[in-house]
Design an enzyme around this catalytic site. Structure first.
Site, PDB file in Angstrom:
ATOM      1  N   PRO A 122       0.835  -1.208   0.000  1.00 26.00           N
ATOM      2  CA  PRO A 122       0.000   0.000   0.000  1.00 26.00           C
ATOM      3  C   PRO A 122       0.866   1.253   0.000  1.00 26.00           C
ATOM      4  O   PRO A 122       1.985   1.265   0.525  1.00 26.00           O
ATOM      5  CB  PRO A 122      -0.812  -0.122   1.298  1.00 26.00           C
ATOM      6  CG  PRO A 122      -0.810  -1.586   1.609  1.00 26.00           C
ATOM      7  CD  PRO A 122       0.510  -2.098   1.140  1.00 26.00           C
ATOM      8  N   ASP A 175      64.552 -18.152  -6.444  1.00 28.93           N
ATOM      9  CA  ASP A 175      65.703 -18.111  -5.545  1.00 28.93           C
ATOM     10  C   ASP A 175      65.400 -18.886  -4.270  1.00 28.93           C
ATOM     11  O   ASP A 175      64.238 -19.021  -3.869  1.00 28.93           O
ATOM     12  CB  ASP A 175      66.042 -16.660  -5.170  1.00 28.93           C
ATOM     13  CG  ASP A 175      66.604 -15.875  -6.343  1.00 28.93           C
ATOM     14  OD1 ASP A 175      66.993 -16.503  -7.342  1.00 28.93           O
ATOM     15  OD2 ASP A 175      66.642 -14.635  -6.253  1.00 28.93           O
ATOM     16  N   LYS A 183      71.037 -18.629  -5.685  1.00 32.13           N
ATOM     17  CA  LYS A 183      72.464 -18.329  -5.638  1.00 32.13           C
ATOM     18  C   LYS A 183      72.761 -17.755  -4.253  1.00 32.13           C
ATOM     19  O   LYS A 183      72.249 -16.707  -3.881  1.00 32.13           O
ATOM     20  CB  LYS A 183      72.862 -17.323  -6.725  1.00 32.13           C
ATOM     21  CG  LYS A 183      72.575 -17.813  -8.127  1.00 32.13           C
ATOM     22  CD  LYS A 183      73.150 -16.869  -9.172  1.00 32.13           C
ATOM     23  CE  LYS A 183      72.472 -15.514  -9.153  1.00 32.13           C
ATOM     24  NZ  LYS A 183      71.042 -15.589  -9.472  1.00 32.13           N
ATOM     25  N   THR A 232      61.856  -3.762  -1.853  1.00 35.17           N
ATOM     26  CA  THR A 232      63.251  -4.066  -1.591  1.00 35.17           C
ATOM     27  C   THR A 232      63.506  -4.191  -0.086  1.00 35.17           C
ATOM     28  O   THR A 232      62.759  -3.641   0.745  1.00 35.17           O
ATOM     29  CB  THR A 232      64.168  -2.993  -2.207  1.00 35.17           C
ATOM     30  OG1 THR A 232      65.514  -3.448  -2.156  1.00 35.17           O
ATOM     31  CG2 THR A 232      64.035  -1.655  -1.481  1.00 35.17           C
ATOM     32  N   MET A 283      73.739  -7.871   1.486  1.00 37.33           N
ATOM     33  CA  MET A 283      74.659  -9.012   1.402  1.00 37.33           C
ATOM     34  C   MET A 283      75.999  -8.692   2.057  1.00 37.33           C
ATOM     35  O   MET A 283      77.055  -9.097   1.569  1.00 37.33           O
ATOM     36  CB  MET A 283      74.863  -9.423  -0.070  1.00 37.33           C
ATOM     37  CG  MET A 283      73.556  -9.746  -0.789  1.00 37.33           C
ATOM     38  SD  MET A 283      73.740  -9.849  -2.587  1.00 37.33           S
ATOM     39  CE  MET A 283      74.006  -8.111  -3.002  1.00 37.33           C
TER      40      MET A 283
END
Length: 480
Positions: free
Chosen positions: A46, A256, A278, A339, A393
């Site tokens: 309604p 890796d 490596k 990184t 490294m």
């Protein structure tokens, strides 16, 4: 297949009749959704039962489908010929009556917010039509479904709908000219690379798709390509979306040994995975062998993903691989990764370029091809008290790095930060001064990937470590 709480079904409602009862917000949302699927919605309520949202919906014709308002309550005579029925009822008793009437007419029914009277449920939707994704928690946790939807939406660019339409246009040519299996998959994987961009497809994109079909039909090897992918520091959640898509489209993955298992778990199950890591002082693949494998697989028509830890373009020997692929005329793409220096900053909670402490940021390799310190580094320039220097490294060379920097004028009290296995569960980190760098690294151990940060941005950490110069913080720390 394990048990399903409910069966996900995509129902074509275009031109089909839907019975709708109710004028509240719940009914308005469902009516809009049904009309967007092309349904003819007969709304029974309604006029005095229509609230603001429903009134706004009825005032503007939907872009697709039809919504027709019937100024009367629903009754048992309204269900004939309906595909489905949806009721937004105020009381449990009315909901039960609506469901019983619909079922008696053989019409599947949904009563809003009353699961016991539902033959089907509305899930959370990601709309990139014609790509449509439905998410259901079987009514148990709608908020969780919405959270999942938000995650998926970040993966699906808005332009995907137009790319899906283009896919429909070229599908016939793919089916006709390319044999099932590797050739069709090669086409669709390359097509998907373009689809998952913000770029809208144009005439050139359609022509390129047609050209690639021609190439594959003439020479199945045409699908061969290489993608160099940065895996980031280790944690799977630090992968980019583009990296994940590359892994899931790969035929061969050359990875890796610093790449974590959780990252490899995101790769396509059928992909061949080959460890080519490596590492210093370990037996490993020669770079020439890795190059040869990439070329061989690509020339066989495979999509090769060369998966490297960290960022592809930062001390990842990508230059040699790119040169070899260029010589062999093999298509190659690069997907950057986070990184390790950025992970170091996140772990220690510092800015590597804090304006009051560092005007330069340098990334330096900590060893040469021969295994010692690089002979051609400008140590005088590196001994800058207004810079942040990150040695990659450099674990085995830590004491010599400190000796060279101090010899060329950097104060022995310069703060340093050291971390091993960044972003992983076994991350270990420590801080101190340049004079103690060799001892700090020795305590952490050099058998894991080591990153060394040197500069005044680590002052607070060095100061805290001075209270306990033998402290090593073992265990991963989440920052931000």
């Amino acid at each position: 297949m394990g048990p399903l709480a409910s069966l996900p079904v995509f129902f074509d409602l275009a031109g089909k009749r839907v019975v709708m009862a109710g004028g509240g917000p719940g009914a308005a949302w469902k009516a809009e959704l049904l009309a967007s699927a092309g349904a003819h919605v007969d709304l029974y309520v309604p006029a005095d039962g229509i609230d603001g949202e429903m009134a706004e919906l009825l005032a503007v014709p939907p872009e697709s489908g039809v919504i027709v308002h019937h100024d009367r309550p629903w009754a048992t005579d309204v269900f004939a010929g309906a595909a489905i029925a949806v009721g937004d009822t105020e009381s449990l008793a009315e909901g039960q009556a609506f469901a019983c009437a619909a079922r008696a007419a053989g019409v599947p029914v949904n009563v809003v917010d009353k699961p016991s009277y539902c033959d089907f449920r509305f899930g959370t939707i990601v709309n990139r039509s014609p790509v449509v994704i439905g998410i259901s928690t079987d009514g148990a946790a709608p908020i969780l479904g919405q959270a999942i939807r938000r995650r998926i939406e970040t993966l699906l660019p808005p332009a995907l709908s137009q790319w899906a339409a283009l896919a429909a246009r070229v599908r016939g040519a793919v089916m006709e000219r390319l044999s099932p299996g590797p050739l069709r998959r090669a086409f669709w994987e390359r097509f998907t690379d373009s689809a998952f961009t913000t770029k809208l497809p144009d005439a050139a994109a359609e022509a390129a798709a047609g050209g690639f079909i021609d190439d594959l039909a003439r020479s199945p090897e045409a699908g061969g390509r290489v993608t160099l992918v940065g895996a980031g520091p280790g944690e799977a959640e630090l992968l980019t979306l583009k990296a994940v898509r590359a892994l899931q489209a790969a035929d061969v993955i050359l990875f890796d040994d610093l790449v974590s298992d959780e990252i490899l778990e995101l790769a396509r199950r059928e992909a061949r995975r080959m460890l080519v890591g490596k590492r210093a002082a370990r037996d490993s693949c020669r770079q020439e062998d890795i190059n040869a494998m990439m070329v061989s697989f690509a020339k066989a028509g495979k999509h090769v993903v060369r998966l490297k830890s960290g960022d592809v373009s930062v001390f990842g020997r990508a230059g040699e691989e790119l040169d070899e692929l260029a010589r062999e005329n093999i298509p190659v793409a690069i997907v950057p990764g986070i990184t390790a220096a950025s992970a170091l900053a996140a772990s220690f909670g510092v800015s590597l370029t804090h304006r009051d402490r560092a005007q330069q940021l340098r990334f330096v390799t900590g060893h040469s091809k021969k295994g010692g310190l690089p002979e051609d580094l400008d140590w005088h320039a590196l001994a800058d008290d207004h810079a942040t220097t990150v040695f990659y490294m450099g674990g085995r060379m830590a004491a010599k790095i400190a000796e060279r920097l101090i010899h060329h004028g950097l104060p022995a009290t310069t703060p340093v930060a050291v971390a091993a296995n960044l972003s992983r569960d076994d991350e270990t980190r420590a801080a101190g001064t340049l004079a103690d760098l060799g001892a700090i690294v020795a305590r952490i151990g050099v058998d894991r990937p080591i990153l060394i940060g040197v500069g005044r941005v680590f002052t607070e950490h060095a100061r805290a470590a001075s209270a306990d110069p033998f402290m090593v913080d073992a265990g991963r720390t989440a920052v931000g």
